[in-house]
Design a protein around this motif. Structure first.
Motif, PDB file in Angstrom:
ATOM      1  N   ALA A 192       8.828 -36.706  -3.821  1.00  0.00           N
ATOM      2  CA  ALA A 192       9.828 -35.563  -3.858  1.00  0.00           C
ATOM      3  C   ALA A 192      11.299 -36.298  -4.036  1.00  0.00           C
ATOM      4  CB  ALA A 192       9.965 -34.834  -2.546  1.00  0.00           C
ATOM      5  N   ASP A 193      11.589 -37.554  -3.438  1.00  0.00           N
ATOM      6  CA  ASP A 193      12.719 -38.221  -3.571  1.00  0.00           C
ATOM      7  C   ASP A 193      13.096 -38.715  -5.265  1.00  0.00           C
ATOM      8  OD1 ASP A 193      13.346 -37.929  -0.765  1.00  0.00           O
ATOM      9  OD2 ASP A 193      12.481 -39.874  -0.443  1.00  0.00           O
ATOM     10  N   GLU A 194      11.776 -39.100  -5.715  1.00  0.00           N
ATOM     11  CA  GLU A 194      11.587 -39.766  -7.085  1.00  0.00           C
ATOM     12  C   GLU A 194      11.999 -38.616  -7.924  1.00  0.00           C
ATOM     13  OE1 GLU A 194       8.729 -41.805 -10.093  1.00  0.00           O
ATOM     14  OE2 GLU A 194       8.814 -42.435  -7.997  1.00  0.00           O
ATOM     15  N   LEU A 195      11.518 -37.342  -7.692  1.00  0.00           N
ATOM     16  CA  LEU A 195      11.682 -35.997  -8.479  1.00  0.00           C
ATOM     17  C   LEU A 195      12.923 -35.490  -8.491  1.00  0.00           C
ATOM     18  CD1 LEU A 195       8.516 -34.059  -8.291  1.00  0.00           C
ATOM     19  CD2 LEU A 195       9.288 -35.404 -10.303  1.00  0.00           C
ATOM     20  N   SER A 196      13.489 -35.525  -7.164  1.00  0.00           N
ATOM     21  CA  SER A 196      15.074 -35.293  -7.121  1.00  0.00           C
ATOM     22  C   SER A 196      15.881 -36.060  -7.851  1.00  0.00           C
ATOM     23  CB  SER A 196      15.267 -35.368  -5.500  1.00  0.00           C
ATOM     24  OG  SER A 196      16.502 -34.976  -5.374  1.00  0.00           O
ATOM     25  N   ALA A 197      15.525 -37.373  -7.654  1.00  0.00           N
ATOM     26  CA  ALA A 197      16.482 -38.313  -8.370  1.00  0.00           C
ATOM     27  C   ALA A 197      16.658 -37.959  -9.822  1.00  0.00           C
ATOM     28  CB  ALA A 197      16.026 -39.789  -8.139  1.00  0.00           C
ATOM     29  N   GLY A 237      15.974 -35.039 -11.130  1.00  0.00           N
ATOM     30  CA  GLY A 237      16.312 -33.697 -11.418  1.00  0.00           C
ATOM     31  C   GLY A 237      15.280 -32.923 -11.682  1.00  0.00           C
ATOM     32  N   ASP A 238      14.080 -33.190 -11.238  1.00  0.00           N
ATOM     33  CA  ASP A 238      12.811 -32.711 -11.800  1.00  0.00           C
ATOM     34  C   ASP A 238      12.148 -31.837 -10.595  1.00  0.00           C
ATOM     35  OD1 ASP A 238      11.015 -31.696 -13.696  1.00  0.00           O
ATOM     36  OD2 ASP A 238       9.912 -33.758 -13.341  1.00  0.00           O
ATOM     37  N   LEU A 239      12.664 -31.703  -9.343  1.00  0.00           N
ATOM     38  CA  LEU A 239      12.180 -31.333  -8.272  1.00  0.00           C
ATOM     39  C   LEU A 239      11.904 -29.659  -8.495  1.00  0.00           C
ATOM     40  CD1 LEU A 239      11.424 -32.480  -5.395  1.00  0.00           C
ATOM     41  CD2 LEU A 239      13.675 -31.465  -4.666  1.00  0.00           C
ATOM     42  N   PRO A 240      10.711 -29.326  -8.068  1.00  0.00           N
ATOM     43  CA  PRO A 240      10.469 -27.742  -8.185  1.00  0.00           C
ATOM     44  C   PRO A 240      11.503 -26.887  -7.563  1.00  0.00           C
ATOM     45  CG  PRO A 240       8.323 -28.836  -7.541  1.00  0.00           C
ATOM     46  CD  PRO A 240       9.585 -29.973  -7.456  1.00  0.00           C
ATOM     47  N   VAL A 241      11.634 -25.891  -8.348  1.00  0.00           N
ATOM     48  CA  VAL A 241      12.757 -24.870  -7.839  1.00  0.00           C
ATOM     49  C   VAL A 241      12.148 -23.819  -7.519  1.00  0.00           C
ATOM     50  CG1 VAL A 241      14.971 -23.686  -8.407  1.00  0.00           C
ATOM     51  CG2 VAL A 241      14.382 -25.989  -9.341  1.00  0.00           C
ATOM     52  N   ASP A 242      12.532 -23.215  -6.299  1.00  0.00           N
ATOM     53  CA  ASP A 242      11.802 -22.001  -5.858  1.00  0.00           C
ATOM     54  C   ASP A 242      12.863 -20.812  -6.019  1.00  0.00           C
ATOM     55  OD1 ASP A 242      10.614 -19.793  -4.811  1.00  0.00           O
ATOM     56  OD2 ASP A 242      11.022 -20.528  -2.785  1.00  0.00           O
ATOM     57  N   ASP A 243      12.678 -20.215  -7.617  1.00  0.00           N
ATOM     58  CA  ASP A 243      13.473 -19.206  -7.907  1.00  0.00           C
ATOM     59  C   ASP A 243      12.906 -18.178  -8.631  1.00  0.00           C
ATOM     60  OD1 ASP A 243      12.268 -20.271 -10.332  1.00  0.00           O
ATOM     61  OD2 ASP A 243      14.039 -20.548 -11.239  1.00  0.00           O
ATOM     62  N   LEU A 244      11.375 -17.860  -7.997  1.00  0.00           N
ATOM     63  CA  LEU A 244      10.783 -16.641  -8.059  1.00  0.00           C
ATOM     64  C   LEU A 244      11.293 -15.291  -7.661  1.00  0.00           C
ATOM     65  CD1 LEU A 244       7.197 -18.239  -7.586  1.00  0.00           C
ATOM     66  CD2 LEU A 244       8.426 -17.397  -9.826  1.00  0.00           C
ATOM     67  N   PRO A 245      11.402 -14.372  -8.291  1.00  0.00           N
ATOM     68  CA  PRO A 245      11.933 -13.215  -7.509  1.00  0.00           C
ATOM     69  C   PRO A 245      10.944 -12.531  -6.240  1.00  0.00           C
ATOM     70  CG  PRO A 245      10.900 -12.579  -9.416  1.00  0.00           C
ATOM     71  CD  PRO A 245      10.799 -14.104  -9.368  1.00  0.00           C
ATOM     72  N   ALA A 272      -1.910 -33.053 -19.117  1.00  0.00           N
ATOM     73  CA  ALA A 272      -1.452 -34.323 -18.691  1.00  0.00           C
ATOM     74  C   ALA A 272      -2.304 -34.458 -17.283  1.00  0.00           C
ATOM     75  CB  ALA A 272      -0.189 -34.602 -18.367  1.00  0.00           C
ATOM     76  N   PRO A 273      -3.707 -34.541 -17.415  1.00  0.00           N
ATOM     77  CA  PRO A 273      -4.590 -34.841 -16.081  1.00  0.00           C
ATOM     78  C   PRO A 273      -4.232 -35.824 -15.332  1.00  0.00           C
ATOM     79  CG  PRO A 273      -5.870 -35.162 -17.804  1.00  0.00           C
ATOM     80  CD  PRO A 273      -4.495 -34.567 -18.535  1.00  0.00           C
ATOM     81  N   ASP A 274      -3.657 -37.113 -15.794  1.00  0.00           N
ATOM     82  CA  ASP A 274      -3.174 -38.293 -15.129  1.00  0.00           C
ATOM     83  C   ASP A 274      -1.799 -38.383 -14.619  1.00  0.00           C
ATOM     84  OD1 ASP A 274      -5.875 -39.161 -15.290  1.00  0.00           O
ATOM     85  OD2 ASP A 274      -5.372 -40.227 -17.177  1.00  0.00           O
ATOM     86  N   SER A 275      -0.953 -37.117 -14.899  1.00  0.00           N
ATOM     87  CA  SER A 275       0.296 -37.081 -14.371  1.00  0.00           C
ATOM     88  C   SER A 275       0.575 -36.625 -12.979  1.00  0.00           C
ATOM     89  CB  SER A 275       1.188 -36.268 -15.398  1.00  0.00           C
ATOM     90  OG  SER A 275       2.313 -36.101 -14.771  1.00  0.00           O
ATOM     91  N   TRP A 276       0.927 -37.529 -12.304  1.00  0.00           N
ATOM     92  CA  TRP A 276       1.448 -36.953 -10.852  1.00  0.00           C
ATOM     93  C   TRP A 276       2.413 -35.734 -10.513  1.00  0.00           C
ATOM     94  CZ3 TRP A 276       5.769 -37.357  -8.248  1.00  0.00           C
ATOM     95  CH2 TRP A 276       7.007 -38.269  -8.870  1.00  0.00           C
TER      96      TRP A 276
END
Length: 140
Positions: free
Chosen positions: A65-70, A72-80, A106-110
């Motif tokens: 999560a820290d790496e994704l946040s840095a 700018g790729d952290l999942p965003v909860d923007d669902l209605p 991309a089955p090998d992509s974490w």
């Protein structure tokens, strides 16, 4: 995190109590009681192993999560959501298809598996969300 630590401490007390009873049973010398005491000692070992595995997963997920946040790729909860706060099922299913296709491509992509885990969670499938998160963690 505080809640996890408190629950872990409570489980530690439980493990200590069960282990103490198991050891006391083994010390009696009675064959049947010794067997039951030995079996009772398996429970604390399982609990400690499972707790350790969960903490390892939690720390790895936090690093992801820290790496994704840095990046700018952290999942965003923007669902209605409904007025009651529930995620719109159709919107969650539509978003899920996108993340599933990305994980299949991309089955090998974490990162893809991490996003898929949160899509599963939004769709209400906690079991598959956890499995996808474990897969992301193992690929990380």
């Amino acid at each position: 995190m505080v809640g996890a630590v408190v629950v872990t401490l409570l489980l530690g007390l439980y493990v200590w109590a069960v282990a103490g009873r198991g050891i006391a049973m083994i010390r009696t010398g009675e064959p049947v009681v010794v067997a039951i005491g030995a079996a009772a000692l398996v429970i604390p070992l399982l609990v400690v192993g499972l707790i350790a595995a969960e903490f390892r997963l939690a720390t790895r997920v936090q690093r992801m999560a820290d790496e994704l946040s840095a990046a700018g790729d952290l999942p965003v909860d923007d669902l209605p959501r409904s007025p009651g706060g529930r995620i719109d099922r159709a919107a969650a299913d539509a978003a899920f298809d996108t993340y599933r296709a990305a994980a299949e491509a991309a089955p090998d992509s974490w990162r893809a598996w991490y996003h898929l885990a949160f899509a599963y969670d939004a769709a209400g499938d906690r079991k598959r969300a956890r499995a996808a998160l474990r897969r992301a963690s193992s690929l990380y």
